[in-house]
Design a protein around this motif. Structure first.
Motif, mmCIF file in Angstrom:
data_model
loop_
_atom_site.group_PDB
_atom_site.id
_atom_site.type_symbol
_atom_site.label_atom_id
_atom_site.label_comp_id
_atom_site.label_asym_id
_atom_site.label_seq_id
_atom_site.Cartn_x
_atom_site.Cartn_y
_atom_site.Cartn_z
ATOM 1 N N ASP A 258 0.839 -1.188 0.000
ATOM 2 C CA ASP A 258 0.000 0.000 0.000
ATOM 3 C C ASP A 258 0.882 1.249 0.000
ATOM 4 O OD1 ASP A 258 -1.891 1.922 0.239
ATOM 5 O OD2 ASP A 258 -2.758 1.204 2.121
ATOM 6 N N LYS A 260 -0.486 4.389 -1.049
ATOM 7 C CA LYS A 260 -1.429 5.469 -1.364
ATOM 8 C C LYS A 260 -0.949 6.815 -0.826
ATOM 9 C CE LYS A 260 -5.496 2.461 -1.478
ATOM 10 N NZ LYS A 260 -6.810 2.170 -0.873
ATOM 11 N N ASP A 261 -0.443 6.810 0.406
ATOM 12 C CA ASP A 261 -0.025 8.075 1.012
ATOM 13 C C ASP A 261 1.275 8.604 0.423
ATOM 14 O OD1 ASP A 261 -2.246 7.931 2.622
ATOM 15 O OD2 ASP A 261 -1.172 6.905 4.253
ATOM 16 N N PRO A 263 3.744 7.426 -2.831
ATOM 17 C CA PRO A 263 4.087 6.458 -3.885
ATOM 18 C C PRO A 263 5.544 6.018 -3.852
ATOM 19 C CG PRO A 263 2.793 8.281 -4.762
ATOM 20 C CD PRO A 263 3.183 8.675 -3.378
ATOM 21 N N THR A 303 2.379 -1.450 4.554
ATOM 22 C CA THR A 303 2.142 -0.022 4.386
ATOM 23 C C THR A 303 3.124 0.749 5.246
ATOM 24 O OG1 THR A 303 0.471 1.728 4.488
ATOM 25 C CG2 THR A 303 0.447 0.094 6.251
#
Length: 391
Positions: A258, A260-261, A263, A303
């Motif tokens: 993950d 998303k916050d 890249p 993440t």
């Protein structure tokens, strides 16, 4: 051995050798002593004009002047010595109360800790209020002693747990061995042999896991931490777990990264790759044992949250009982799914995993996954490890 001083009759100074020498143009000085033992210094200086000696000037101290000066200097020396001695005494008392006595108390406490005669924990004197080396030493000794006592208590508890866990299979094994000669038919003997083999395998697993747990701290203390790429490590472990078949139930295993916050987030941590991999393997295998026989699924998700790398291991099993969420990390605690043979697990896997996580400055916790209707749809284990800064 000084010459005796005498006053010449008529004030004639020719009786003094220094006067006669001065008449030749040479200055001279002589120290004499009176009949009372007082010192007198005489100095004769020629009086000249164009190198011609016209006369001699003789100067003499009064009797006792030199003695008074010497006596005054001796008194001054004695006063200086007295002040220096008093200062030394005060400094010695001050250093003794501020340095020697605290060090003596710390040394005595350390000796009592080494002897270990007291039933209760020996308290190290607390000098943390002092902002100096003695205060730092006191804090260090207190922390070291606390860690030592905690380690001793952990070893004692671990030994007690090991003794308790080993007694169960040993008791079963002894009963089976004692009953074996009394078996009347081959079927009974076969059942007893199966019990014996099961207990032997259980003992073997217990001893292996106990050995691994006991040397874990020493191994982590000796090894040098290195940079570990969690993304690569998890990818390899998931791929290996996918290839594991045999008697294990089929499971759909997914690996998700993950970003998303961020890249470009980095998943580099400092630690021991083998031990971090052991945590993930334990969590995956634990989840594999609880997923259903059909449509079982495990998701490993990686993440980044600020300065932490977080690994989620989720399954679609029955979840964890609320009262057991913390107990599952206790040593030798087992809560296995229905249908699994008793004694297949030692109960040390999750305990060792949390121990490894804490040794890396991280945490390991468990929680249930709640569905939209509020029902438990699986279990989730969360591993959090300190990471380097964002690139």
């Amino acid at each position: 051995d000084l010459p005796l001083y005498k006053e010449p009759p008529g004030g004639n100074g020719s009786i003094y050798p220094e006067v006669m020498n001065a008449l030749t143009g040479v200055r001279g000085a002589v120290v004499r002593v009176t009949e009372k033992g007082e010192l007198i210094v005489s100095v004769a200086v020629p009086v000249q004009r164009f190198r011609a000696v016209l006369g001699v000037l003789l100067l003499s101290t009064q009797a006792g002047d030199i003695d008074k000066i010497v006596h005054a200097e001796r008194l001054a020396i004695i006063r200086v010595f007295g002040v220096a001695a008093l200062v030394n005494v005060i400094l010695s008392l001050l250093l003794s109360s501020t340095i020697a006595n605290p060090l003596r108390r710390l040394s005595a406490a350390a000796i009592r800790v080494r002897r270990g005669g007291a039933k209760e924990r020996e308290e190290i004197p607390d000098f943390s209020s002092r902002q100096d080396e003695i205060g730092n030493l006191s804090v260090a000794l207190r922390e070291m002693t606390t860690a030592l006592y905690d380690r001793i208590a952990a070893i004692e508890n671990f030994a007690a747990d090991v003794s308790h866990e080993l007694k169960n299979p040993l008791t079963s094994l002894r009963s089976a061995v004692e009953t074996l000669p009394l078996a009347r038919n081959e079927e009974s003997k076969k059942r007893l042999m199966d019990v014996i083999q099961h207990d032997v395998r259980r003992l073997d697993r217990l001893i292996s896991d106990i050995s691994d747990a006991s040397r874990l701290d020493a191994e982590l203390a000796r090894a040098d931490a290195k940079k570990v790429d969690l993304e690569k490590l998890l990818g390899d472990l998931v791929e290996i777990s996918r290839q594991i078949r045999g008697s294990k139930k089929p499971v759909l295993l997914d690996f998700v990264v993950d970003r998303k916050d961020n890249p470009r987030a980095s998943f580099i941590v400092s630690g021991y790759e083998l031990r971090i991999g052991q945590i993930i393997t334990n969590l995956i295998e634990n989840a594999r044992s609880f997923v259903p026989e059909q449509n079982g699924r495990i998701v490993v998700r990686l993440t980044r949250s600020r300065s932490r790398c977080i690994v989620y291991v989720e399954d679609n099993g029955p979840g964890i009982q609320a009262e057991d969420i913390d107990r599952i990390f206790e040593r030798f605690y087992t809560d296995r799914p229905e249908g699994e043979d008793f004694g297949q697990n030692s109960g040390l896997g999750l305990s060792i995993s949390r121990q490894i996580a804490e040794a890396h400055g991280g945490t390991l916790r468990a929680e249930n996954i709640a569905g939209k209707d509020g029902r438990i749809s699986g279990a989730r284990f969360v591993l959090s490890l300190p990471a380097g800064p964002h690139p």
